[in-house]
Write a protein that holds these residues in place. Sequence first.
Motif, mmCIF file in Angstrom:
data_model
loop_
_atom_site.group_PDB
_atom_site.id
_atom_site.type_symbol
_atom_site.label_atom_id
_atom_site.label_comp_id
_atom_site.label_asym_id
_atom_site.label_seq_id
_atom_site.Cartn_x
_atom_site.Cartn_y
_atom_site.Cartn_z
ATOM 1 N N LEU A 67 -36.437 69.889 -59.046
ATOM 2 C CA LEU A 67 -35.444 70.238 -58.040
ATOM 3 C C LEU A 67 -35.459 71.747 -57.817
ATOM 4 O O LEU A 67 -35.958 72.491 -58.664
ATOM 5 N N PRO A 68 -34.896 72.223 -56.717
ATOM 6 C CA PRO A 68 -34.708 73.667 -56.586
ATOM 7 C C PRO A 68 -33.984 74.212 -57.809
ATOM 8 O O PRO A 68 -33.076 73.565 -58.347
ATOM 9 N N TRP A 69 -34.376 75.403 -58.243
ATOM 10 C CA TRP A 69 -33.883 75.928 -59.517
ATOM 11 C C TRP A 69 -32.367 75.959 -59.596
ATOM 12 O O TRP A 69 -31.772 75.522 -60.594
ATOM 13 N N LYS A 70 -31.729 76.466 -58.584
ATOM 14 C CA LYS A 70 -30.270 76.594 -58.625
ATOM 15 C C LYS A 70 -29.599 75.230 -58.723
ATOM 16 O O LYS A 70 -28.644 75.043 -59.489
ATOM 17 N N ARG A 71 -30.114 74.257 -57.974
ATOM 18 C CA ARG A 71 -29.524 72.916 -58.001
ATOM 19 C C ARG A 71 -29.732 72.250 -59.358
ATOM 20 O O ARG A 71 -28.806 71.650 -59.920
ATOM 21 N N GLY A 72 -30.957 72.335 -59.905
ATOM 22 C CA GLY A 72 -31.213 71.711 -61.200
ATOM 23 C C GLY A 72 -30.356 72.288 -62.294
ATOM 24 O O GLY A 72 -29.809 71.552 -63.133
ATOM 25 N N TYR A 73 -30.220 73.601 -62.302
ATOM 26 C CA TYR A 73 -29.380 74.274 -63.303
ATOM 27 C C TYR A 73 -27.936 73.773 -63.195
ATOM 28 O O TYR A 73 -27.298 73.446 -64.204
ATOM 29 N N GLN A 74 -27.425 73.714 -61.968
ATOM 30 C CA GLN A 74 -26.040 73.284 -61.781
ATOM 31 C C GLN A 74 -25.850 71.829 -62.190
ATOM 32 O O GLN A 74 -24.805 71.461 -62.741
ATOM 33 N N GLU A 75 -26.846 70.992 -61.955
ATOM 34 C CA GLU A 75 -26.698 69.583 -62.308
ATOM 35 C C GLU A 75 -26.747 69.369 -63.822
ATOM 36 O O GLU A 75 -26.196 68.391 -64.322
ATOM 37 N N VAL A 76 -27.378 70.279 -64.557
ATOM 38 C CA VAL A 76 -27.257 70.231 -66.013
ATOM 39 C C VAL A 76 -25.818 70.555 -66.412
ATOM 40 O O VAL A 76 -25.220 69.879 -67.255
ATOM 41 N N LEU A 77 -25.237 71.575 -65.799
ATOM 42 C CA LEU A 77 -23.836 71.905 -66.077
ATOM 43 C C LEU A 77 -22.909 70.750 -65.709
ATOM 44 O O LEU A 77 -21.899 70.512 -66.384
ATOM 45 N N ASN A 78 -23.263 70.020 -64.645
ATOM 46 C CA ASN A 78 -22.423 68.908 -64.192
ATOM 47 C C ASN A 78 -22.608 67.641 -65.022
ATOM 48 O O ASN A 78 -21.881 66.669 -64.826
ATOM 49 N N GLY A 79 -23.608 67.626 -65.913
ATOM 50 C CA GLY A 79 -23.847 66.446 -66.733
ATOM 51 C C GLY A 79 -24.799 65.440 -66.133
ATOM 52 O O GLY A 79 -24.994 64.356 -66.696
ATOM 53 N N GLU A 80 -25.426 65.762 -64.986
ATOM 54 C CA GLU A 80 -26.387 64.841 -64.384
ATOM 55 C C GLU A 80 -27.722 64.841 -65.131
ATOM 56 O O GLU A 80 -28.476 63.864 -65.067
ATOM 57 N N PHE A 81 -28.031 65.945 -65.793
ATOM 58 C CA PHE A 81 -29.245 66.058 -66.603
ATOM 59 C C PHE A 81 -28.860 66.614 -67.969
ATOM 60 O O PHE A 81 -27.827 67.276 -68.126
ATOM 61 N N ASP A 82 -29.724 66.345 -68.950
ATOM 62 C CA ASP A 82 -29.456 66.787 -70.319
ATOM 63 C C ASP A 82 -30.059 68.145 -70.636
ATOM 64 O O ASP A 82 -29.556 68.853 -71.515
ATOM 65 N N LEU A 83 -31.137 68.522 -69.940
ATOM 66 C CA LEU A 83 -31.872 69.736 -70.324
ATOM 67 C C LEU A 83 -32.634 70.246 -69.120
ATOM 68 O O LEU A 83 -33.143 69.458 -68.308
ATOM 69 N N THR A 84 -32.732 71.572 -69.004
ATOM 70 C CA THR A 84 -33.574 72.189 -67.994
ATOM 71 C C THR A 84 -34.398 73.293 -68.629
ATOM 72 O O THR A 84 -34.062 73.816 -69.690
ATOM 73 N N PHE A 85 -35.468 73.686 -67.963
ATOM 74 C CA PHE A 85 -36.421 74.672 -68.491
ATOM 75 C C PHE A 85 -37.350 75.066 -67.354
ATOM 76 O O PHE A 85 -37.395 74.359 -66.330
ATOM 77 N N PRO A 86 -38.161 76.144 -67.490
ATOM 78 C CA PRO A 86 -38.012 77.216 -68.476
ATOM 79 C C PRO A 86 -37.193 78.343 -67.879
ATOM 80 O O PRO A 86 -37.339 78.696 -66.715
ATOM 81 N N TYR A 87 -36.326 78.930 -68.673
ATOM 82 C CA TYR A 87 -35.439 80.010 -68.227
ATOM 83 C C TYR A 87 -35.486 81.166 -69.219
ATOM 84 O O TYR A 87 -35.644 80.949 -70.417
ATOM 85 N N VAL A 88 -35.305 82.366 -68.690
ATOM 86 C CA VAL A 88 -35.124 83.531 -69.556
ATOM 87 C C VAL A 88 -33.635 83.696 -69.824
ATOM 88 O O VAL A 88 -32.792 83.136 -69.117
ATOM 89 N N ALA A 89 -33.304 84.452 -70.839
ATOM 90 C CA ALA A 89 -31.902 84.711 -71.164
ATOM 91 C C ALA A 89 -31.275 85.597 -70.099
ATOM 92 O O ALA A 89 -31.922 86.481 -69.536
ATOM 93 N N ALA A 90 -30.013 85.350 -69.815
ATOM 94 C CA ALA A 90 -29.232 86.159 -68.876
ATOM 95 C C ALA A 90 -27.770 86.017 -69.271
ATOM 96 O O ALA A 90 -27.371 84.988 -69.820
ATOM 97 N N PRO A 91 -26.935 87.041 -69.014
ATOM 98 C CA PRO A 91 -25.540 86.999 -69.478
ATOM 99 C C PRO A 91 -24.777 85.752 -69.046
ATOM 100 O O PRO A 91 -24.064 85.151 -69.851
ATOM 101 N N ASP A 92 -24.913 85.324 -67.780
ATOM 102 C CA ASP A 92 -24.166 84.147 -67.339
ATOM 103 C C ASP A 92 -24.674 82.885 -68.027
ATOM 104 O O ASP A 92 -23.890 81.996 -68.392
ATOM 105 N N ARG A 93 -25.967 82.798 -68.247
ATOM 106 C CA ARG A 93 -26.530 81.626 -68.921
ATOM 107 C C ARG A 93 -26.079 81.569 -70.379
ATOM 108 O O ARG A 93 -25.827 80.485 -70.910
ATOM 109 N N ASN A 94 -25.999 82.707 -71.012
ATOM 110 C CA ASN A 94 -25.573 82.739 -72.411
ATOM 111 C C ASN A 94 -24.163 82.195 -72.593
ATOM 112 O O ASN A 94 -23.813 81.709 -73.674
ATOM 113 N N GLN A 95 -23.354 82.264 -71.550
ATOM 114 C CA GLN A 95 -21.958 81.839 -71.643
ATOM 115 C C GLN A 95 -21.755 80.357 -71.360
ATOM 116 O O GLN A 95 -20.678 79.823 -71.651
ATOM 117 N N GLU A 96 -22.777 79.674 -70.817
ATOM 118 C CA GLU A 96 -22.567 78.280 -70.436
ATOM 119 C C GLU A 96 -23.663 77.325 -70.893
ATOM 120 O O GLU A 96 -23.578 76.124 -70.644
#
Length: 261
Positions: A67-96
Amino acid sequence: MLYRAGRLLLLAMLAGGSAQAAGLRLVTGTDYPPYAGPELPAGGMATELAVTAFGAAGVAVEPVEFLPWKRGYQEVLNGEFDLTFPYVAAPDRNQEMVFSAPLYDLRIWPVFRADRMRSYTGPQSLVGLTLCQPVGYAQPEVLHRILASGALHLVQPASMQLCARQLLAGRVDLLIDSVPLFNTMVMSEWKEGPPPKLGDRPVESNPLFALAALSNPKAPEIVAALNKGIAILFADGRYDAIVRRHMGGGEATETAPEPPR
């Protein structure tokens, strides 16, 4: 957050080893060769590493979705997916998100138009330039200060292909890219005139991670299973084989991370 019945069975599998549960749902993005993309062999290097690692750890996965990166990331937060990759560390990601052990360590380099080439000696050598990085890409940590101050201007289109086109057209001065992405996506856009060029030294080293949502109560178990599998791949030689197959000789400019412990 609500989970479907199949997801509850999956979590029971992770906790208790049920062989009857549905597989983990994994999502990654597009247009990120050689790491992820539906057109790449095995879905890209990061995709093959993740799927093979879960298999080595005895955890079933469903076919990976792209999926588009932003959508896939958000759907992991929403519980539609269990895991996404590959990502580098970033302050907002570290918090969620819960981070896996590094899947791969890559170096990112400045990429210049040939007529705007500079010797890269650190962030200050980029002052006054316009950097193009797509939406969803984390800005290099070492550049946060000059980006925040406006000394380095940031443009964010939808894809790296659009960034490459803007660079070649002279609308931006600079990209930040890995060597494999430069050799594939950026150079594929070059048709005439002097080719774009890599800087003389990398901007920084960026480990790539898999992420599970902190809001998912089973995120620690999911990440632990992936880490266990990656460690197995290191030990039996499959990790190196997968990386070499996808990197096509580019591994000389990048490095494998330490195996998870």
